[in-house]
Design a protein around this motif. Structure first.
Motif, mmCIF file in Angstrom:
data_model
loop_
_atom_site.group_PDB
_atom_site.id
_atom_site.type_symbol
_atom_site.label_atom_id
_atom_site.label_comp_id
_atom_site.label_asym_id
_atom_site.label_seq_id
_atom_site.Cartn_x
_atom_site.Cartn_y
_atom_site.Cartn_z
ATOM 1 N N GLU A 24 0.819 -1.215 0.000
ATOM 2 C CA GLU A 24 0.000 0.000 0.000
ATOM 3 C C GLU A 24 0.854 1.267 0.000
ATOM 4 O OE1 GLU A 24 -3.224 0.134 -0.460
ATOM 5 O OE2 GLU A 24 -3.267 -2.066 -0.599
ATOM 6 N N GLN A 25 1.946 1.260 0.764
ATOM 7 C CA GLN A 25 2.810 2.443 0.807
ATOM 8 C C GLN A 25 3.513 2.645 -0.539
ATOM 9 O OE1 GLN A 25 2.085 4.105 3.423
ATOM 10 N NE2 GLN A 25 1.059 2.302 4.270
ATOM 11 N N MET A 26 3.896 1.550 -1.166
ATOM 12 C CA MET A 26 4.528 1.654 -2.482
ATOM 13 C C MET A 26 3.535 2.174 -3.513
ATOM 14 S SD MET A 26 7.540 1.144 -3.822
ATOM 15 C CE MET A 26 7.669 2.220 -5.241
ATOM 16 N N LYS A 27 2.281 1.770 -3.399
ATOM 17 C CA LYS A 27 1.248 2.250 -4.322
ATOM 18 C C LYS A 27 1.120 3.770 -4.210
ATOM 19 C CE LYS A 27 -2.697 0.021 -4.428
ATOM 20 N NZ LYS A 27 -4.086 -0.387 -4.069
ATOM 21 N N ASP A 28 1.179 4.289 -2.989
ATOM 22 C CA ASP A 28 1.121 5.740 -2.793
ATOM 23 C C ASP A 28 2.324 6.432 -3.432
ATOM 24 O OD1 ASP A 28 -1.260 5.788 -1.485
ATOM 25 O OD2 ASP A 28 -0.426 5.958 0.530
ATOM 26 N N ILE A 29 3.500 5.844 -3.274
ATOM 27 C CA ILE A 29 4.709 6.443 -3.840
ATOM 28 C C ILE A 29 4.630 6.484 -5.363
ATOM 29 C CG2 ILE A 29 7.192 6.062 -4.176
ATOM 30 C CD1 ILE A 29 7.308 5.050 -1.276
ATOM 31 N N LEU A 30 4.089 5.426 -5.959
ATOM 32 C CA LEU A 30 4.007 5.362 -7.419
ATOM 33 C C LEU A 30 3.014 6.370 -8.000
ATOM 34 C CD1 LEU A 30 4.169 1.502 -8.074
ATOM 35 C CD2 LEU A 30 5.973 3.206 -8.412
ATOM 36 N N ARG A 31 2.164 6.943 -7.157
ATOM 37 C CA ARG A 31 1.222 7.966 -7.622
ATOM 38 C C ARG A 31 1.913 9.309 -7.847
ATOM 39 N NH1 ARG A 31 -2.544 5.778 -3.419
ATOM 40 N NH2 ARG A 31 -4.094 4.497 -4.504
ATOM 41 N N ASN A 32 3.108 9.476 -7.299
ATOM 42 C CA ASN A 32 3.824 10.744 -7.419
ATOM 43 C C ASN A 32 4.350 10.945 -8.841
ATOM 44 O OD1 ASN A 32 3.430 11.129 -4.671
ATOM 45 N ND2 ASN A 32 5.371 10.147 -4.126
ATOM 46 N N LYS A 33 4.491 12.185 -9.228
ATOM 47 C CA LYS A 33 5.032 12.508 -10.556
ATOM 48 C C LYS A 33 6.496 12.098 -10.643
ATOM 49 C CE LYS A 33 1.945 16.415 -11.542
ATOM 50 N NZ LYS A 33 1.880 17.873 -11.836
ATOM 51 N N GLN A 34 7.227 12.313 -9.549
ATOM 52 C CA GLN A 34 8.652 11.994 -9.525
ATOM 53 C C GLN A 34 8.861 10.743 -8.671
ATOM 54 O OE1 GLN A 34 11.105 15.128 -7.991
ATOM 55 N NE2 GLN A 34 13.034 14.094 -8.486
ATOM 56 N N THR A 35 8.836 9.587 -9.309
ATOM 57 C CA THR A 35 9.015 8.335 -8.569
ATOM 58 C C THR A 35 10.501 8.066 -8.353
ATOM 59 O OG1 THR A 35 8.936 7.086 -10.627
ATOM 60 C CG2 THR A 35 6.883 7.300 -9.397
#
Length: 336
Positions: free
Chosen positions: A228-239
């Motif tokens: 779930e935390q990784m899913k949130d990170i992948l939503r960012n423009k700058q991964t």
């Protein structure tokens, strides 16, 4: 009804005292009397009461263990090591899985007191004042394993979590990564929460790398949380090009999430774990991890506790074990 010791004495034609001496393995009992007692035990199917024998000997050979979550690959591995060391020394464990429930922990510690355990091992650090006061009142040896509580009156078997997290982050930097995400633990935990986060941040700062707070998340050390935390990170423009997760379980969850988003580990995102649990070899790609000496940690914990029990004194001297980076396949060098 279950046969009692007096029934064994009657069938064997000896006194209750003689039966008790045979059961406790005392010398100075004639061989013919031992044989009669053992024959009577077999005939009646008598099983001596552990509690009754413990009261007589004033020794229970019981160790109470508080585990925050047995579903964790880290805790299950260290518990297995503790059990092996306990069994080798003729001790038995009373294992209580509290699922991070402080009220449940208080109940179990009261049970430990009733069962007259000779020592207690605790694997988490969120103890409140009521629990701390009860432990002191019981006046029995207590040791913490893999964590260090704020109360310095208790000894711990730990690694330097700050340095381990610093070294893990530094390794990713040395691979050429500058955008390094972070999946941390519970920040109420000093050891695995605050210390590992500080190690990550200071490693970036010392190498003049900007901290991107959008790529920092906090979970509960479990696989699902890492996902779930990784899913949130992948939503960012700058991964990020790399992510450091403070447990192997969360790292594996992050890897699964990356796969489900049609990305690859390590080609698109490198993943670093922490603990060195059995998951590191089971995951694909195999997980690079900052390894705690889990097996040694369990054995050292048990040895230190038994030393306290034997010497009949408590200790607040920590034992710090060495961490080690184990490089596998989940991290690669970042091209400039």
């Amino acid at each position: 009804m279950q046969p009692k010791i007096k029934d064994v004495a009657r069938v064997a034609g000896v006194s209750v005292t003689t039966v008790s001496r045979v059961l406790n393995g005392e010398r100075y009992v004639k061989d013919d009397l031992k044989e009669k007692v053992n024959q009577a035990i077999d005939q009646l199917g008598y099983a001596p009461s552990h509690i009754a024998r413990s009261l007589v000997r004033n020794k229970t050979n019981l160790i109470g263990v508080i585990v925050p979550d047995l579903t964790s690959s880290f805790y299950s591995t260290i518990l297995s090591s503790i059990e092996e060391a306990a069994s080798t020394n003729d001790y038995n464990l009373l294992v209580c899985n509290i699922i991070e429930d402080i009220d449940k922990e208080l109940k179990y510690i009261n049970v430990f007191q009733e069962m007259r355990v000779e020592g207690i091992i605790i694997m988490h650090e969120k103890i409140n004042e009521e629990i701390r006061a009860l432990i002191h009142k019981m006046n029995i040896p207590v040791i913490f394993s893999s964590v260090k509580p704020m109360d310095q009156e208790f000894a711990s078997v730990i690694i330097d979590d700050y340095k381990a997290a610093y070294d893990a982050t530094k390794y990713l930097i040395e691979l050429g990564h500058e955008e390094i995400g972070f999946i941390g633990g519970d920040m109420r935990d000093i050891t695995s929460g605050q210390n590992r986060y500080s190690g990550y941040r200071n490693a970036l700062s010392d190498h003049s790398i900007k901290i991107i707070y959008e790529n920092i998340r906090f979970g509960d050390y479990k696989v699902k949380s890492g996902y779930e935390q990784m899913k949130d990170i992948l939503r960012n423009k700058q991964t990020p090009t790399a992510v450091f997760a403070v447990s192997d379980d969360m790292a594996v969850g992050a890897m699964n999430c990356i796969w489900d988003h049609n990305l690859r580990v390590p080609e698109d995102i490198s993943i670093m774990g922490f603990d060195g649990s059995q998951l590191t070899e089971l995951a694909r790609p195999r997980l690079t991890s900052m390894e705690q000496p889990i097996q040694d940690m369990g054995k050292v914990t048990m040895a230190a506790l038994l030393k306290q029990i034997t010497n009949k004194e408590t200790s607040n001297e920590d034992i710090i074990l060495e961490h080690k980076l184990v490089v596998r396949e989940s991290c690669i060098r970042r091209d400039s």
